[in-house]
Write an enzyme that holds these catalytic residues in place. Sequence first.
Site, mmCIF file in Angstrom:
data_model
loop_
_atom_site.group_PDB
_atom_site.id
_atom_site.type_symbol
_atom_site.label_atom_id
_atom_site.label_comp_id
_atom_site.label_asym_id
_atom_site.label_seq_id
_atom_site.Cartn_x
_atom_site.Cartn_y
_atom_site.Cartn_z
ATOM 1 N N LYS A 183 0.871 -1.184 0.000
ATOM 2 C CA LYS A 183 0.000 0.000 0.000
ATOM 3 C C LYS A 183 0.900 1.224 0.000
ATOM 4 C CE LYS A 183 -3.305 2.992 0.733
ATOM 5 N NZ LYS A 183 -2.430 4.205 0.715
ATOM 6 N N GLU A 259 9.527 1.801 10.973
ATOM 7 C CA GLU A 259 10.608 2.779 10.778
ATOM 8 C C GLU A 259 9.930 4.134 10.761
ATOM 9 O OE1 GLU A 259 12.618 5.589 9.576
ATOM 10 O OE2 GLU A 259 12.296 4.718 7.581
ATOM 11 N N CYS A 293 13.484 11.058 6.937
ATOM 12 C CA CYS A 293 13.391 10.844 8.384
ATOM 13 C C CYS A 293 14.756 10.815 9.053
ATOM 14 C CB CYS A 293 12.631 9.557 8.670
ATOM 15 S SG CYS A 293 13.252 8.119 7.774
ATOM 16 N N GLU A 391 9.352 16.428 14.710
ATOM 17 C CA GLU A 391 9.761 16.259 13.314
ATOM 18 C C GLU A 391 8.935 17.182 12.428
ATOM 19 O OE1 GLU A 391 10.982 12.531 10.605
ATOM 20 O OE2 GLU A 391 8.899 12.494 11.251
#
Length: 495
Positions: A183, A259, A293, A391
Amino acid sequence: MLDAWAEHGSPLLIGGEPVTCDRRFETIDPATEEVIGLAADATPALLDAAIAAARRAFDTSGWASDLDLRVRCLRQLRQALERHAAELRELTIREAGAPRFLTHGAQLDQPVADLGWVAGLAETYAWTRDLGRAAPMGIASDRYVLREPVGVVAAITPGNFPHQITLAKLGPALAAGNTVVLKPAPDTPWCAAVLGRLLVEETDLPPGVVNIVTGRDHALGALLAADPRVDLVSFTGSTATGRAVMRGAAETLTKVFLELGGKSACVVLDDADLAGACAYAAFAAISHAGQGCALTTRLLVPRARHDEAVHLTARTMARLGTGDPADDRTVCGPLISARQRDRVEAYLRLARAEGGSFATGGHRPDRDRGFWIEPTLITGLTNRSRTAREEIFGPVLVVLPHDGDDDAVRLANDSPYGLSGAVHAGDLERARAVARRLRTGTVSVNGGIWYGPDVPFGGYKQSGIGREMGVAGFEEYLETKSIAEPARRTEGASA
């Protein structure tokens, strides 16, 4: 192929067949806001069919036990991707807004080449390990350990590095003998759809081993993660979504690999080449508009050299600026979507409210169209500010002063995340000592590059669970089975 998709929409891949969908959604060039074309917008019923196909392929075909076929298919896929590299490169630039220079590395060429390493690992891996003989409770037994595929893997991927993240999941999952339902993010459906077409047309992959379901509804990912027919969820994305994936998988105690996010620190010690370290930090923070990231987005510099570091870093960021991702010289392209640009702008407003100021950037550049933010360096904050802790996923770097090695380590580790990091020092042993103290999954010392197919990647704390890539990443897709048999008589033993 792409011209046809522009008008009719890219298909899904279910049970080895391309599947068209009445529902479609637009895929957008983030640099220009132009509509590239249409992609299939899958329904829950189509997702259900994809999961069923993956389950059937794992349970009833010989895929899981045919190592030679798995290795051959991986090598065929690598060759197919290499043959179509020129088309894929242009697609990645347009759909993901990826700077062209990155497509020659982690955005395309490197993850395609990495499939060869994964295929080689599967060929040489110790699938069976002999534990020898023992006599627990006085019963002589021969014991051995088998490594076997987990089963059906749900691979849920973001749009920032569509090929690298997808292939880092698909390669080891297939090499291990699993079947997959992929997906992809709604921002990059065509990058995934091209992969599906190549798997069907240019490999010997059996039907149902890989199924690809595109859609703009994020609920599809939640349905996939919670489905009891799925044996492992492999997810890359935000920490908030990772928590939701864990909650969904908890109902069936499904194994998860996560992750997640990062707020990685670039630590500059007082004997470092300051100009070189600041140039490194500026380049890293704004590559691909900061949409990585593992990028270092906090710059920790000696307090006595703070102002000099701000000047050097701001100068580099301003000089690099933003640019057309199709241009070889561009480092900072557009953000992936209007929603992400708006999110970054909200953090820039927050930074001002928290007492920060912009040494450079802080606004949209003067461009008529596209989802752009200037490379931005923020000063005047503490490590307790939200802007320094959360973040942002944009071309934004926060600079913070430190008071020596111990304080730098404290600041670097004072984060809910622990994905990556960097250390710069003139004394290599000193840099190594600091690197060992950082609670993070990967560390670059003096500009060293840790990325590679054999290097495990993942994080501490809220940056995730498990490792991707390397032998450790491959083994995420395996189960362990221990077997004991009555001890075999040795040759010449009496009856």
